[in-house]
Design a protein around this motif. Structure first.
Motif, PDB file in Angstrom:
ATOM      1  N   MET A  45       4.928  16.819   0.646  1.00  7.61           N
ATOM      2  CA  MET A  45       4.242  15.676  -0.173  1.00  7.61           C
ATOM      3  C   MET A  45       3.237  16.197  -0.819  1.00  7.61           C
ATOM      4  O   MET A  45       2.945  15.794  -1.821  1.00  7.61           O
ATOM      5  CB  MET A  45       3.815  14.538   1.068  1.00  7.61           C
ATOM      6  CG  MET A  45       3.190  13.397   0.170  1.00  7.61           C
ATOM      7  SD  MET A  45       4.434  12.664  -0.988  1.00  7.61           S
ATOM      8  CE  MET A  45       5.242  11.714   0.209  1.00  7.61           C
ATOM      9  N   ALA A  46       2.337  16.998  -0.030  1.00 11.12           N
ATOM     10  CA  ALA A  46       1.091  17.706  -0.718  1.00 11.12           C
ATOM     11  C   ALA A  46       1.659  18.307  -2.034  1.00 11.12           C
ATOM     12  O   ALA A  46       1.035  18.390  -3.206  1.00 11.12           O
ATOM     13  CB  ALA A  46       0.357  18.603  -0.055  1.00 11.12           C
ATOM     14  N   ALA A  47       2.595  19.200  -2.028  1.00  6.08           N
ATOM     15  CA  ALA A  47       3.020  19.864  -3.316  1.00  6.08           C
ATOM     16  C   ALA A  47       3.420  19.084  -4.265  1.00  6.08           C
ATOM     17  O   ALA A  47       3.194  19.282  -5.372  1.00  6.08           O
ATOM     18  CB  ALA A  47       4.169  20.926  -2.569  1.00  6.08           C
ATOM     19  N   VAL A  66      -3.110  17.860 -11.316  1.00  4.78           N
ATOM     20  CA  VAL A  66      -4.444  17.859 -10.794  1.00  4.78           C
ATOM     21  C   VAL A  66      -4.865  19.305 -10.890  1.00  4.78           C
ATOM     22  O   VAL A  66      -6.075  19.568 -10.998  1.00  4.78           O
ATOM     23  CB  VAL A  66      -4.562  17.236  -9.289  1.00  4.78           C
ATOM     24  CG1 VAL A  66      -3.710  18.000  -8.297  1.00  4.78           C
ATOM     25  CG2 VAL A  66      -6.041  16.731  -8.921  1.00  4.78           C
ATOM     26  N   THR A  67      -4.019  20.062 -10.515  1.00  6.53           N
ATOM     27  CA  THR A  67      -4.282  21.770 -10.507  1.00  6.53           C
ATOM     28  C   THR A  67      -4.958  22.151 -11.832  1.00  6.53           C
ATOM     29  O   THR A  67      -5.700  22.850 -11.832  1.00  6.53           O
ATOM     30  CB  THR A  67      -3.493  22.555  -9.879  1.00  6.53           C
ATOM     31  OG1 THR A  67      -2.072  22.425 -10.531  1.00  6.53           O
ATOM     32  CG2 THR A  67      -3.176  22.319  -8.491  1.00  6.53           C
ATOM     33  N   ALA A 112      -2.779  21.458   3.514  1.00  6.73           N
ATOM     34  CA  ALA A 112      -1.692  21.918   2.486  1.00  6.73           C
ATOM     35  C   ALA A 112      -2.377  21.797   1.069  1.00  6.73           C
ATOM     36  O   ALA A 112      -2.004  22.571   0.360  1.00  6.73           O
ATOM     37  CB  ALA A 112      -0.456  21.030   2.773  1.00  6.73           C
ATOM     38  N   LEU A 113      -3.091  20.505   0.875  1.00  8.75           N
ATOM     39  CA  LEU A 113      -3.809  20.391  -0.534  1.00  8.75           C
ATOM     40  C   LEU A 113      -4.520  21.506  -0.807  1.00  8.75           C
ATOM     41  O   LEU A 113      -4.674  22.230  -1.892  1.00  8.75           O
ATOM     42  CB  LEU A 113      -4.280  19.059  -0.769  1.00  8.75           C
ATOM     43  CG  LEU A 113      -3.317  17.984  -0.807  1.00  8.75           C
ATOM     44  CD1 LEU A 113      -4.284  16.784  -0.701  1.00  8.75           C
ATOM     45  CD2 LEU A 113      -2.592  17.992  -2.100  1.00  8.75           C
ATOM     46  N   ARG A 114      -5.460  21.963   0.411  1.00  8.40           N
ATOM     47  CA  ARG A 114      -6.526  22.710   0.045  1.00  8.40           C
ATOM     48  C   ARG A 114      -5.883  24.287  -0.145  1.00  8.40           C
ATOM     49  O   ARG A 114      -6.313  25.165  -0.858  1.00  8.40           O
ATOM     50  CB  ARG A 114      -7.415  22.895   1.272  1.00  8.40           C
ATOM     51  CG  ARG A 114      -8.291  21.642   1.412  1.00  8.40           C
ATOM     52  CD  ARG A 114      -9.201  22.009   2.545  1.00  8.40           C
ATOM     53  NE  ARG A 114     -10.057  20.619   2.555  1.00  8.40           N
ATOM     54  CZ  ARG A 114      -9.978  19.662   3.322  1.00  8.40           C
ATOM     55  NH1 ARG A 114      -9.027  19.679   4.374  1.00  8.40           N
ATOM     56  NH2 ARG A 114     -10.833  18.510   3.354  1.00  8.40           N
ATOM     57  N   ASP A 115      -4.713  24.566   0.866  1.00  6.61           N
ATOM     58  CA  ASP A 115      -4.144  25.811   0.517  1.00  6.61           C
ATOM     59  C   ASP A 115      -3.320  25.921  -0.914  1.00  6.61           C
ATOM     60  O   ASP A 115      -3.219  27.115  -1.398  1.00  6.61           O
ATOM     61  CB  ASP A 115      -2.773  25.970   1.403  1.00  6.61           C
ATOM     62  CG  ASP A 115      -3.113  25.882   2.981  1.00  6.61           C
ATOM     63  OD1 ASP A 115      -4.506  26.558   3.264  1.00  6.61           O
ATOM     64  OD2 ASP A 115      -2.541  25.869   3.776  1.00  6.61           O
ATOM     65  N   LEU A 116      -3.315  24.889  -1.610  1.00  6.50           N
ATOM     66  CA  LEU A 116      -2.892  24.692  -3.152  1.00  6.50           C
ATOM     67  C   LEU A 116      -3.891  25.101  -3.941  1.00  6.50           C
ATOM     68  O   LEU A 116      -3.871  25.040  -5.096  1.00  6.50           O
ATOM     69  CB  LEU A 116      -1.804  23.740  -3.303  1.00  6.50           C
ATOM     70  CG  LEU A 116      -0.732  23.738  -2.797  1.00  6.50           C
ATOM     71  CD1 LEU A 116       0.007  22.175  -2.742  1.00  6.50           C
ATOM     72  CD2 LEU A 116       0.467  24.859  -3.118  1.00  6.50           C
ATOM     73  N   GLY A 117      -5.022  25.283  -3.558  1.00  6.20           N
ATOM     74  CA  GLY A 117      -6.343  25.689  -4.144  1.00  6.20           C
ATOM     75  C   GLY A 117      -7.152  24.330  -4.675  1.00  6.20           C
ATOM     76  O   GLY A 117      -8.126  24.411  -5.830  1.00  6.20           O
TER      77      GLY A 117
END
Length: 146
Positions: A45-47, A66-67, A112-117
Motif C-alpha cells: 500500500m505504501a508503494a 509525491v516522491t 515503508a514510506l520512509r524506506d521509499l525516501g
C-alpha cells in the motif's frame, strides 16, 4: 488495509494541545488496518501511495507522484474507515484490526514510506487527535488493498 488520501497544501495533528505531526504540501493519509493485514500488505500500500500521480506538473496536470513533487505525507491511524453501516444507525468497527495488530501495520506503512525516501509525519496511535488540513484541489482518493 484501507487508506484515504487527501492532497493538501498543509496539514497537522494535535494531541492534548501539542502538535505531533505537521507537513506543508503533500498528502494526508488516513490509515486503517484490517484483520489479517500483513507487513507485506502495508509495504504494498505504501508503494502504491508513493507512485500515485496526483500532484501537478509544469503544465498543471495531475502527473507527479509525491516522491517527484518533493512533498511529505502526514499519516494518521483511522480505525473508523472500517465502519460497518449495514444495519442500524450506530457504526460497528469489528472489521478493523485489533489494536495491537493495527498499530504494527500502521508503523509498517509509515516505515515503508520512509524506506521509499518520503518524509513522513505522524499522529499518535489510539490518541484523541485533532486533524487540521487544507485540502488542495480538492483531491481525495480512497484506496483499499483488497
Amino acid at each position: 488495509m484501507r487508506v484515504l488520501l487527501q492532497r493538501v497544501s498543509e496539514a497537522r495533528v494535535t494531541v492534548e494541545g501539542r502538535v505531533t505531526g505537521k507537513i506543508g504540501p503533500g498528502l494526508l493519509a488516513l490509515v486503517c488496518a484490517m484483520p489479517g493485514d500483513r507487513p507485506e500488505d502495508a509495504a504494498k500500500m505504501a508503494a502504491r501511495v508513493a507512485k500515485l500521480r496526483i500532484f501537478r506538473d509544469e503544465a498543471g496536470r495531475m502527473n507527479l507522484p509525491v516522491t517527484e513533487a518533493g512533498n511529505a505525507i502526514l499519516a494518521v491511524s483511522q480505525f473508523t474507515l472500517a465502519a460497518d453501516l449495514r444495519t442500524g444507525n450506530r457504526p460497528g468497527f469489528s472489521r478493523a484490526a485489533p489494536p495491537e495488530e493495527a498499530e504494527a501495520r500502521y508503523e509498517d506503512f509509515c516505515a515503508a514510506l520512509r524506506d521509499l525516501g518520503i518524509t513522513v509525519a505522524t499522529g499518535e496511535f489510539a490518541a484523541e487527535m485533532q486533524v487540521a488540513l487544507v485540502n488542495d484541489g480538492p483531491v481525495t482518493i480512497w484506496m483499499d488493498s483488497s
